[in-house]
Structures are given as structure tokens and as C-alpha cells.
Design a protein around this motif. Structure first.
Motif, PDB file in Angstrom:
ATOM      1  N   SER A   1      51.145  64.013   8.019  1.00  0.00           N
ATOM      2  CA  SER A   1      50.302  62.836   7.787  1.00  0.00           C
ATOM      3  C   SER A   1      51.084  61.766   7.023  1.00  0.00           C
ATOM      4  CB  SER A   1      49.052  63.242   7.004  1.00  0.00           C
ATOM      5  OG  SER A   1      48.275  62.114   6.670  1.00  0.00           O
ATOM      6  N   TRP A   2      51.859  62.198   6.051  1.00  0.00           N
ATOM      7  CA  TRP A   2      52.672  61.259   5.255  1.00  0.00           C
ATOM      8  C   TRP A   2      53.744  60.597   6.119  1.00  0.00           C
ATOM      9  CZ3 TRP A   2      57.050  62.892   1.498  1.00  0.00           C
ATOM     10  CH2 TRP A   2      57.474  61.783   0.758  1.00  0.00           C
ATOM     11  N   ILE A   3      54.355  61.363   7.013  1.00  0.00           N
ATOM     12  CA  ILE A   3      55.355  60.775   7.923  1.00  0.00           C
ATOM     13  C   ILE A   3      54.711  59.692   8.770  1.00  0.00           C
ATOM     14  CG2 ILE A   3      56.847  61.234   9.906  1.00  0.00           C
ATOM     15  CD1 ILE A   3      57.350  64.030   8.758  1.00  0.00           C
ATOM     16  N   HIS A   4      53.535  59.984   9.313  1.00  0.00           N
ATOM     17  CA  HIS A   4      52.835  58.973  10.123  1.00  0.00           C
ATOM     18  C   HIS A   4      52.486  57.750   9.279  1.00  0.00           C
ATOM     19  CE1 HIS A   4      52.689  61.329  13.683  1.00  0.00           C
ATOM     20  NE2 HIS A   4      51.815  62.217  13.259  1.00  0.00           N
TER      21      HIS A   4
ATOM     22  N   PRO B   1      46.129  55.357  11.721  1.00  0.00           N
ATOM     23  CA  PRO B   1      45.042  56.164  12.293  1.00  0.00           C
ATOM     24  C   PRO B   1      45.471  57.603  12.577  1.00  0.00           C
ATOM     25  CG  PRO B   1      45.102  54.011  13.335  1.00  0.00           C
ATOM     26  CD  PRO B   1      46.347  54.123  12.509  1.00  0.00           C
ATOM     27  N   ARG B   2      46.723  57.780  13.026  1.00  0.00           N
ATOM     28  CA  ARG B   2      47.228  59.125  13.285  1.00  0.00           C
ATOM     29  C   ARG B   2      47.367  59.907  11.983  1.00  0.00           C
ATOM     30  NH1 ARG B   2      46.715  63.261  16.081  1.00  0.00           N
ATOM     31  NH2 ARG B   2      48.563  64.517  16.495  1.00  0.00           N
ATOM     32  N   ALA B   3      47.778  59.232  10.920  1.00  0.00           N
ATOM     33  CA  ALA B   3      47.902  59.886   9.617  1.00  0.00           C
ATOM     34  C   ALA B   3      46.553  60.416   9.146  1.00  0.00           C
ATOM     35  CB  ALA B   3      48.475  58.909   8.596  1.00  0.00           C
ATOM     36  N   VAL B   4      45.500  59.613   9.336  1.00  0.00           N
ATOM     37  CA  VAL B   4      44.154  60.045   8.949  1.00  0.00           C
ATOM     38  C   VAL B   4      43.725  61.248   9.778  1.00  0.00           C
ATOM     39  CG1 VAL B   4      41.721  59.391   8.845  1.00  0.00           C
ATOM     40  CG2 VAL B   4      43.476  57.721   8.219  1.00  0.00           C
ATOM     41  N   ALA B   5      43.914  61.158  11.095  1.00  0.00           N
ATOM     42  CA  ALA B   5      43.444  62.208  11.999  1.00  0.00           C
ATOM     43  C   ALA B   5      44.126  63.541  11.725  1.00  0.00           C
ATOM     44  CB  ALA B   5      43.667  61.780  13.447  1.00  0.00           C
ATOM     45  N   VAL B   6      45.431  63.514  11.509  1.00  0.00           N
ATOM     46  CA  VAL B   6      46.177  64.761  11.265  1.00  0.00           C
ATOM     47  C   VAL B   6      45.652  65.461  10.017  1.00  0.00           C
ATOM     48  CG1 VAL B   6      48.420  65.652  10.499  1.00  0.00           C
ATOM     49  CG2 VAL B   6      48.291  64.149  12.489  1.00  0.00           C
ATOM     50  N   ALA B   7      45.440  64.697   8.956  1.00  0.00           N
ATOM     51  CA  ALA B   7      44.953  65.297   7.710  1.00  0.00           C
ATOM     52  C   ALA B   7      43.525  65.810   7.863  1.00  0.00           C
ATOM     53  CB  ALA B   7      45.037  64.275   6.575  1.00  0.00           C
ATOM     54  N   GLU B   8      42.669  65.031   8.516  1.00  0.00           N
ATOM     55  CA  GLU B   8      41.275  65.451   8.697  1.00  0.00           C
ATOM     56  C   GLU B   8      41.179  66.724   9.529  1.00  0.00           C
ATOM     57  OE1 GLU B   8      38.838  61.218   8.511  1.00  0.00           O
ATOM     58  OE2 GLU B   8      39.499  62.000  10.457  1.00  0.00           O
ATOM     59  N   GLN B   9      41.934  66.780  10.627  1.00  0.00           N
ATOM     60  CA  GLN B   9      41.866  67.943  11.513  1.00  0.00           C
ATOM     61  C   GLN B   9      42.362  69.207  10.818  1.00  0.00           C
ATOM     62  OE1 GLN B   9      44.097  66.561  14.901  1.00  0.00           O
ATOM     63  NE2 GLN B   9      42.584  64.987  15.383  1.00  0.00           N
ATOM     64  N   ALA B  10      43.448  69.080  10.076  1.00  0.00           N
ATOM     65  CA  ALA B  10      43.971  70.244   9.355  1.00  0.00           C
ATOM     66  C   ALA B  10      42.996  70.692   8.267  1.00  0.00           C
ATOM     67  CB  ALA B  10      45.334  69.917   8.750  1.00  0.00           C
TER      68      ALA B  10
ATOM     69  N   ALA C   1      45.488  57.692   3.461  1.00  0.00           N
ATOM     70  CA  ALA C   1      45.682  57.042   4.757  1.00  0.00           C
ATOM     71  C   ALA C   1      44.494  56.143   5.096  1.00  0.00           C
ATOM     72  CB  ALA C   1      45.894  58.097   5.845  1.00  0.00           C
ATOM     73  N   ALA C   2      43.275  56.605   4.824  1.00  0.00           N
ATOM     74  CA  ALA C   2      42.096  55.777   5.095  1.00  0.00           C
ATOM     75  C   ALA C   2      42.117  54.505   4.271  1.00  0.00           C
ATOM     76  CB  ALA C   2      40.821  56.577   4.808  1.00  0.00           C
ATOM     77  N   SER C   3      42.569  54.602   3.029  1.00  0.00           N
ATOM     78  CA  SER C   3      42.625  53.405   2.182  1.00  0.00           C
ATOM     79  C   SER C   3      43.617  52.390   2.720  1.00  0.00           C
ATOM     80  CB  SER C   3      42.995  53.790   0.742  1.00  0.00           C
ATOM     81  OG  SER C   3      44.363  54.158   0.621  1.00  0.00           O
ATOM     82  N   ARG C   4      44.682  52.859   3.363  1.00  0.00           N
ATOM     83  CA  ARG C   4      45.689  51.954   3.906  1.00  0.00           C
ATOM     84  C   ARG C   4      45.173  51.147   5.098  1.00  0.00           C
ATOM     85  NH1 ARG C   4      47.320  54.030  -0.184  1.00  0.00           N
ATOM     86  NH2 ARG C   4      49.515  54.426  -0.709  1.00  0.00           N
TER      87      ARG C   4
END
Length: 325
Positions: A133-136, A143-152, A181-184
Motif C-alpha cells: 500500500s505504501w509503495i502505491h 486509490p490502489r493504496a487504499v484498496a490494498v490495505a482495506e482488502q488485507a 491513503a484515504a487522507s491523501r
């Protein structure tokens, strides 16, 4: 990037790729599991100090010798080696990302995920998703950073009444990743929701803990809340939160200084330019090599320059980093 840091990046790259290709050519037997475990502890300490030269040497030892031993290990030893290798690849990935080497970071994380799956360690697999998520996020794929963290987080979501501590730590860390990520992307509702879950996990833990070199607890939840408020433009709230935040002596150096950069940015936005400059000098003197690879010092410097270019020049000279063109 200094000459020593460039050498460290090259050594990290060689370690990540050579180990994946089983290229260890040492004499005698590779280090034992106990010896590699102790080296891994030093990897974690070096990473959180920002000691990249030392880190690269230790990572090279653990990855090259660990993969050689892992190839012939069985049972519990193989599982333990798999977790240890995955965590070391994760440190290599995080260090590479901090030093601006995104492709190397992704390569290291790919190997980390393979090792974690082989070990069957669900908590470690979840923590690797936080790094992804941090890499994204650093690649502007928010949006990908948020999704990866949420799914995990959904995969490891605990029942708070009976969750074990490693599960709480991983879930809380992922909720922080999702909130940041959402805040960004300016999604205050999602950021606040994820942050509240992180605070709940931290409260259930009852104290700061570390696992596989990942730190989480009340301190992480409180300091990350400041950065999230800054990202959402709530600078007054960020300073209010910071005034109530206590940094324990055991807080890792890099985490402490990343938090201070958020505070300095909030101070700038509130017109407290002298205090922001003092905070930036504290960070620069405490972590001189790390601060060179952060974007916020330049942002803070540009804002202070609107008030006093002389002040920015003095800060640049003090920390050895050019803050404005």
C-alpha cells in the motif's frame, strides 16, 4: 545521495536479486537459524536508525545465507526461515522505497510475499500488504493504496474480544495504511473511519508493540492521526493533536522524525514559521541521510521562504540539504 548510500543501494539490489536466483557462493555452511535471527534483529535496528550502509550488509547476509539454508530445510526450521526471509525482504523493500528505488522495492516485496506464503504466516502476509500500500501511495496510485490495505485488513479482521496480539497489530497497521491513503485523496470520512479502527486496535493492545520490525500501538495511532489531519488540511486539529501526543523514548528514530515533519508542516500552515524551522532543523540533525530523501522538507522550506529566504538558507546550511532552488 551520498557515495556510501549509493553503495548501500547497490548492495541491497545485489542481495535481493542474487538471493532470488540462489547465487550464494560462500565457503562452508551458511549461518544457522539462530545466527540469522540475530542478524535479522540488527537489520530491524539499522532500518529504524536510517543506517543504510549497515542495513545493506546485514540484509545481504540474511538473504543470501538464509536462502541457501532454506533450500534444504524442512519442517519448523523451513517455516521459521521463510518468515525471517520474508521480513528481511520487506525491510529491503522499505529501504529501497525510501531511497527512491521503486522497482527494487517491488522486486524485494515480490520475494517477500513468496517466502511468506511458503511459511504460512498470515500475519506477516498482512504486514506485507501494508508495505505494498505504501509503495502505491509513493507512486501516486492512491486509490490502489487504499484498496490494498482495506482488502488485507478484511482478510485478517479480528474479533476484538478474543483476537491475539499479532493479529491486532497487523490489523491496526493496515487500518493506518488505509487511513493515510484515504487522507491523501481527501476522503475524510473513510480516513476517520479507518483511523478509529486503528485506535480501537491500539487500545485493545494496551501498549506499543513490534513484530517483524513493524511497530504499532497507541503511539503510532496518535502520531499518524496528526499526519492524516495535515493531509486533510486540518492544520489546527493537527497541532491540537500534537500538543497531546507524548513520544516515548523507545519510539524508532525514523517514525519520530516522520511525525515531526508533519508537525512542522502544520506549524507552517498556522503561520508558526520560526517553530517550523526549528522542528525541521531537529529532524535534519537527527536523521541527516534519511531527510535527504523526503519530500516534506522542500515543501516546508518553500513556505518558510515566502516569509524569510535568509531563514531558509540558514536551515539548509544547518541540515546540509538544499531546500529551495
Amino acid at each position: 545521495m551520498s557515495r556510501d548510500t549509493r553503495a548501500a543501494v547497490r548492495r541491497l539490489s545485489d542481495a535481493v536479486h542474487d538471493s532470488a536466483l540462489d547465487a550464494w557462493r560462500g565457503t562452508g555452511d551458511p549461518s544457522t537459524l539462530s545466527e540469522l535471527s540475530r542478524a535479522h534483529e540488527r537489520v530491524s535496528a539499522a532500518y529504524w536508525r536510517g543506517a543504510y550502509e549497515e542495513l545493506s550488509k546485514l540484509v545481504s547476509q540474511v538473504l543470501l545465507e538464509g536462502r541457501a539454508r532454506h533450500a534444504h530445510a524442512t519442517g519448523h526450521e523451513r517455516e521459521r526461515l521463510g518468515s525471517l526471509l520474508a521480513s528481511t525482504y520487506q525491510f529491503a523493500s522499505s529501504a529501497a522505497l525510501l531511497l527512491g528505488q521503486r522497482d527494487l522495492s517491488l522486486s524485494a516485496l515480490t520475494s517477500a510475499r513468496s517466502m511468506a506464503e511458503d511459511s504460512g504466516d498470515e500475519v506477516l502476509s498482512a504486514l506485507l500488504a501494508s508495505t505494498l500500500s505504501w509503495i502505491h501511495l509513493r507512486s501516486a496510485r492512491v486509490p490502489r493504496a487504499v484498496a490494498v490495505a482495506e482488502q488485507a485488513a478484511l482478510r485478517i479482521e479480528p474479533c476484538f474480544s478474543r483476537a491475539d496480539r499479532p493479529q491486532l497489530l497487523a490489523y491496526g497497521r493496515l487500518m493506518i495504511s488505509a487511513a493515510v491513503a484515504a487522507s491523501r485523496q481527501g476522503d475524510a470520512v473513510s480516513a476517520d473511519d479507518h483511523l478509529s479502527q486503528a485506535h480501537a486496535a491500539a487500545a485493545r493492545l494496551g501498549g506499543d508493540e513490534a513484530m517483524y520490525g513493524t511497530h504499532f500501538g497507541p503511539t503510532a495511532a496518535s502520531t499518524e492521526a496528526v499526519g492524516i489531519a495535515v493531509a486533510l488540511g486540518n492544520h489546527g486539529r493537527a497541532l491540537q493533536l500534537a500538543s497531546r501526543t507524548q513520544l516515548p523514548p523507545a519510539m524508532p528514530k525514523l517514525a519520530r522524525n516522520r511525525y515531526k515533519l508533519d508537525v512542522a508542516l502544520a506549524q507552517c500552515s498556522a503561520g508558526m514559521h520560526d517553530r517550523a524551522g526549528d522542528t525541521l532543523i531537529e529532524v535534519g540533525l537527527d536523521a541527516p541521510e534519511w531527510v535527504r530523501h523526503q519530500a516534506l522538507p522542500g515543501v516546508i522550506g518553500q513556505r518558510i521562504a515566502k516569509v524569510s529566504t535568509a531563514r531558509v538558507r540558514s536551515i539548509s546550511e544547518a541540515i546540509g540539504v538544499p531546500l529551495v532552488a
